[in-house]
Design an enzyme around this catalytic site. Sequence first.
Site, PDB file in Angstrom:
ATOM      1  N   ASP A   1       0.901  -0.951  -0.434  1.00 38.44           N
ATOM      2  CA  ASP A   1      -0.269  -0.094  -0.178  1.00 38.44           C
ATOM      3  C   ASP A   1       1.145   1.057   0.052  1.00 38.44           C
ATOM      4  OD1 ASP A   1      -2.387   1.452   0.331  1.00 38.44           O
ATOM      5  OD2 ASP A   1      -3.844   0.103   1.136  1.00 38.44           O
TER       6      ASP A   1
ATOM      7  N   HIS B   1      -3.578   3.494  -4.582  1.00 39.06           N
ATOM      8  CA  HIS B   1      -2.182   2.882  -3.146  1.00 39.06           C
ATOM      9  C   HIS B   1      -0.910   2.379  -3.847  1.00 39.06           C
ATOM     10  CE1 HIS B   1      -6.002   2.779  -0.606  1.00 39.06           C
ATOM     11  NE2 HIS B   1      -6.722   2.904  -1.609  1.00 39.06           N
TER      12      HIS B   1
ATOM     13  N   GLU C   1      -9.579   3.111  -5.020  1.00 40.15           N
ATOM     14  CA  GLU C   1      -9.592   4.437  -4.812  1.00 40.15           C
ATOM     15  C   GLU C   1      -9.046   4.283  -5.358  1.00 40.15           C
ATOM     16  OE1 GLU C   1     -10.736   3.717   0.477  1.00 40.15           O
ATOM     17  OE2 GLU C   1      -9.084   3.826  -0.473  1.00 40.15           O
TER      18      GLU C   1
END
Length: 637
Positions: free
Chosen positions: A197, A271, A349
Amino acid sequence: MLGSFLTVLFAMGQQEDKQLNLLPVPVKSIRTAGYFTLQKEISIEAPSVKSLEPTLQFLKQRLSIPTGYKVSINNQPSSASIKLILNQQTDPLIGKEGYHLSVKANSVTLRANEAAGLFYGVQSLIQLLPAAIENNKLASAKTWKIPCVEITDYPRFGWRGLMFDVSRHFFTKQEVKDFIDQMARYKFNVLHWHLTDDEGWRIEIKSLPALTTKGSKRVDKTGYFGTFWPPLPNEPLNYGGFYTQEDIKEVVQYAKEHFVEILPEIDVPGHSLAAIVSYPELSGTPGAEDYRVRSGEKIMDWHTNGTFSALINNTLNPSSEKVYTFLDKVFTEVAALFPFDYIHVGGDECAKNFWEKNEEIKLLMKKEGLNSMNEVQAYFEKRVGKIISSKGKKLIGWDEILEGGLAENAAVMSWRGEKGGIEAAKLKHEVVMSPTTFAYLDFMQGDEIIEPKVYASLRLNKAYEFEPVPAGVDPKYIKGGQANIWTEQITNTRHLQYMTWPRSFAIAESVWSPKEKKNWNNFIQRVEQQFKRLDSRDINYARSIYDPIFTCTNNNGEPLINLSTEVEGLDIYYSFDNSFPDRFYPKYTQPLTPPKDAVLLRTIVYRGNQPIGRMVTLPIIEINKRAGIKKPAQPEE
Ligand code: ACM
């Protein structure tokens, strides 16, 4: 007549389940009269199967360490009173993971089709013994009795997962093994390992060494993650960690011994800051050479309408061939390390605001006929899908991979509610359900006035409502469900346990037990019995179910406070005079209006004469705020 006989049997079964305290509740259990008592010399007969050896060692340890009894295991037909048997002929009812457990006054017989079934049967058998069987030292003056019972048990879903984020905070190899040990006890069988991440790349990729030499390190910060000051250029990169490939092999082996598959996640194209710090050429934005692995400072803007944008470009460049070469190298090594059929490629995201400004991406769109940024991401996912299948694996991703068109054969993990799962199942794709609504274990589990702060809440009773098959969906596409433990605000293993238990009990029962066997009041009694087992094992858990639920409303300009608890039969005592209430204080019986000048409401929950909850203090200012009441501040002293 038969109907009423069955009704009585069913009612008995319900009652016996409660007495047995098994969690997750089995498909069928009938308590019969009497107990099997462990003798000082215990002989176990079991098949000689390599995959069963760790299970037998586990059983041996449990039956010997706390009791001080002698346990021997033999593979020959014998007069052993405890027998584990692999069926010669497959019993189709119980499948690969189910078991039959028969406990009689003088014998325990556990049968299964496969070693996994014996493993789960052993977990149930241990749960039938007193909680002290979990002690890792001699527990004296106990009688070690197992209630006589006939159990038939098998899982509702083949995918029973927990996701563990080791990027935001790093957890050691031993801590990951401990997590596997805990989850397998409650019949979870998939560890979704979130390995990369923005905050750290945690898996050694030998052909790309900078991923771990650079990408695994950040500045150590303490406080509320997400609000930290950006690190200064000279601050030491003193927080980090990663798993070597040898570590990974060891964890995979440990998981196998516990009948747990590991689903590795490499979260791309969003990410991806840790990867970009390691290899800036993966970014489509000049200046990425100066990026640092995120230490908890703000890097995204989250808007109230659900949209978001990145403040620095933490995405891979979907128009760059270098990115696909990079991913091919990563997935070659990941595929070789993890035997599970699936690889998780993230997809969640992914901010598009830097993509929108990128000329190469505009050219790609023209060339490929892509009309939106979602279609650009879909292009990326399809290329990743080809890489994954070239390694002999199946792709699974977060539900954003649906936007702009789903890659062939891709499985979808539905997290933004059930919507993505429903859509994917309608498209005849495999689905794993892990909606925030029921299954996000990083959320607060009690009132925010006392819980460590997180941006959302999920109580145990809500988690228990988790139903993996959404209405109107063909269940054959729903592989199962899982809960997710993100670790932005979880810095250590004790707090990890606090966030995991008891809500993972609710998830375990939702993915293992028949839907019609779920019952909140019965569940909560079994949860309380499991607390004793966690105590014996020194595993932390949240007791938030014993704290009050405060509901504050506006009653003609005055706050009205309703108090309740998730668990029935508890008493709440309170004070408004700043002192610490106990059971000699007023007991809550009806909604409260604070005295005009009060500044605090303090509460404590009791069961009978015993305090069971925490002392919770709610300032009246906060109560007014929750009730939507504006009042002048109290005069200064
Ligand atoms: C997610 O929670 N971002 C999948």
